[in-house]
Design an enzyme around this catalytic site. Structure first.
Site, short mmCIF file in Angstrom:
data_model
loop_
_atom_site.label_atom_id
_atom_site.label_comp_id
_atom_site.label_asym_id
_atom_site.label_seq_id
_atom_site.Cartn_x
_atom_site.Cartn_y
_atom_site.Cartn_z
N HIS A 1 26.82 40.52 4.15
CA HIS A 1 27.73 41.50 3.53
C HIS A 1 28.02 41.21 2.07
O HIS A 1 28.11 42.14 1.25
CB HIS A 1 29.04 41.56 4.33
CG HIS A 1 28.98 42.50 5.48
ND1 HIS A 1 29.60 43.73 5.48
CD2 HIS A 1 28.36 42.39 6.67
CE1 HIS A 1 29.36 44.34 6.62
NE2 HIS A 1 28.61 43.54 7.37
N ASP B 1 34.47 45.41 0.32
CA ASP B 1 33.61 45.72 1.46
C ASP B 1 34.38 46.70 2.34
O ASP B 1 35.59 46.56 2.55
CB ASP B 1 33.32 44.43 2.25
CG ASP B 1 32.26 44.64 3.32
OD1 ASP B 1 32.53 45.39 4.28
OD2 ASP B 1 31.18 44.04 3.22
N THR C 1 27.93 48.63 3.33
CA THR C 1 26.66 47.95 3.05
C THR C 1 25.56 48.27 4.05
O THR C 1 24.39 47.93 3.81
CB THR C 1 26.86 46.42 3.03
OG1 THR C 1 27.28 45.99 4.33
CG2 THR C 1 27.91 46.02 2.01
N ALA D 1 11.20 32.64 2.81
CA ALA D 1 10.25 33.43 2.03
C ALA D 1 11.02 34.34 1.09
O ALA D 1 12.10 34.83 1.44
CB ALA D 1 9.35 34.26 2.95
N GLN E 1 21.90 47.44 14.03
CA GLN E 1 20.44 47.23 14.03
C GLN E 1 19.73 48.17 15.00
O GLN E 1 18.61 48.62 14.72
CB GLN E 1 20.13 45.77 14.36
CG GLN E 1 20.65 44.79 13.31
CD GLN E 1 20.66 43.35 13.78
OE1 GLN E 1 20.09 43.02 14.83
NE2 GLN E 1 21.33 42.48 13.03
#
Length: 470
Positions: A23, A122, A146, A347, A389
């Site tokens: 967040h 937020d 977000t 990564a 999700q």
């Protein structure tokens, strides 16, 4: 650089972060962008010490953006209870908003007494609207959402969903009897189902701290001066229009990773594991990139199934996997796949997804990851875990048609082989990539000068500078 027009030298913006998951990073990006665009305005960023330390590693902030640590409510030596992953959030919420008030008092003293003229937060921190009102009449509250806007819509319509769908004891009965009920009775939500909703709306623990926080947020956001969303116009136009009707003002400034990319630090190696150099040696669109973010990881059984699927599919793969999880991989997996696989502890995800060799992204479908994948024009293989999700995954696979989901929602060896084959090696996979590239191009157009997201950011600058309507 955007311009806010006439700026007030004594303007002082308080920025309140939610220091969990990913967040804080988008709010940090927004604060940096606003501070750069309004150099005569003070910006004070309030966050937990741990989260601030993560955001500030190796980076310089604009001179008018200062960071303050606020209490996270944790005692010395606190250890996360795996049986209660929300405990940290519960303890943090117990000390809010008092911790933010204390931080604001300190920041006002540091800013030569400049009182707070705007509160940016937020969106989870619904009480920020109360804090803005405490600062004085007319002090605007500008929350940033977000995540994906389908989940925001679900939180706005929580009471309607509970009335229409109903809830059972702990919501369990709803999943058994109405899990596949479509949500077409809500604007722009056709094609999504009850089972795709975040926990705490009609199933799960509706009385948890987190569920109550999000429910209250959905009730408070329509009172905000302006709501800022990390999305862009063409993704979900029907929901955009509905939210614009619900809010006093609604500004779509995404993707934030394109509009306000993280600062570059030449002295730091942005690719310490050599991911990009490894990708340089591989054909265009050939590589499956696997990452489930910094917070989530698959259950041990699924992790092993995923490894077996990657070994069986034959495609080159790059897997971002925490060191401590490698012990759960099948014996000999790393040795057997080293010729075509690279497993790293971290990564540089936006750069990996922008690399031409990356052809598929296996992801938990956190919103930041979805935005980065679209920016790179990379189709997704979706394995969501919680929160928004599932809605994001449903949107990616069934509505935008730029990815696939696993049957029954879990990874199996054969499921991994089939999903990667569909994305990397089929005609439909080629079409997915075309659609993803088209959305990526639309995203880049939105953030260019004169684009919808760039113009929306200018509107936010005017609000926080007090030089324009919301």
């Amino acid at each position: 650089m955007v311009s806010g027009g006439q700026q007030q030298e004594e303007a002082h913006v308080a920025v309140l972060a939610f220091p969990f998951g990913t967040h804080a990073a988008p709010l940090h990006a927004l604060a940096r962008g606003l501070a750069a665009a309004a150099p005569l305005v003070w910006f004070s960023f309030f966050n937990s010490a741990k989260s601030n330390a993560s955001l500030l590693q190796g980076g310089d902030a604009p001179p008018n953006l200062k960071f303050y640590d606020v209490s996270d409510g944790l005692t010395a030596g606190f250890a996360v209870n795996p049986r209660n992953p929300e405990e940290e959030i519960e303890l943090f919420m117990q000390v809010t908003p008092g911790n933010f008030r204390d931080g604001i008092e300190k920041a006002v003293r540091s800013a030569s007494g400049a009182s707070i003229s705007c509160v940016v937060s937020d969106a989870f921190l619904w009480f920020a609207g109360d804090l803005a009102r405490e600062m004085g009449a007319g002090v605007p509250w500008v929350p940033l959402w977000t995540g994906g806007i389908r989940s925001l819509s679900a939180h706005i319509y929580t009471d309607a969903l509970r009335t229409i769908v109903g809830v059972g004891e702990e919501g369990g009965a709803v999943m058994a009897t109405k899990a596949d009920t479509e949500l077409g009775f809500l604007p722009g939500m056709s094609g999504t189902r009850v089972r795709d909703l975040p926990e705490g709306i009609v199933f799960g623990n509706l009385s948890s701290v987190f569920a109550r926080l999000l429910h209250r947020m959905g009730q408070e956001l329509p009172l905000a001066t302006a709501v800022v969303l990390n999305t862009f116009d063409v993704l979900d136009p029907a929901i955009n229009d509905d939210l614009r009707a619900k809010f006093k003002a609604c500004h779509l400034v995404g993707p934030l990773n394109l509009l306000l990319p993280p600062p570059q630090h030449p002295e730091l190696d942005s690719d310490p594991s050599g991911c990009l150099r490894w990708l340089d040696k591989l054909p265009r669109g050939a590589v499956a990139y696997v990452s489930f973010g910094t917070v989530m990881s698959p259950p041990p059984g699924e992790l092993a199934e995923l490894a077996e699927g990657l070994e069986s599919c034959g495609a080159p793969f790059l897997w971002s996997l925490k060191e401590k999880l490698r012990a759960r991989l099948p014996a000999g997996f790393l040795e057997r796949t080293q010729a075509r696989g690279l497993v790293v502890a971290w990564a540089p995800q936006p750069l990996v997804l922008a690399h031409p060799a990356t052809g598929a992204f296996m992801t938990h479908c956190g919103w930041n990851s979805v935005m980065e994948s679209l920016a790179g024009g990379v189709p997704m293989v979706c394995r969501p875990f919680l929160g928004d999700q599932r809605l994001n995954a449903r949107t990616v696979a069934s509505l935008w048609r730029v990815g696939v989901e696993f049957e029954a929602g879990k990874m199996t060896r054969d499921g991994v082989v089939g999903a990667l084959g569909a994305v990397l090696g089929s005609e439909e996979g080629r079409k997915m990539r075309e659609r993803a590239c088209a959305l990526g191009e639309a995203a880049r157009e939105a953030v260019q000068q004169g684009g919808s997201s760039a113009e929306a950011l200018q509107a936010v600058v005017k609000v926080i500078c007090g030089s324009g309507d919301a």
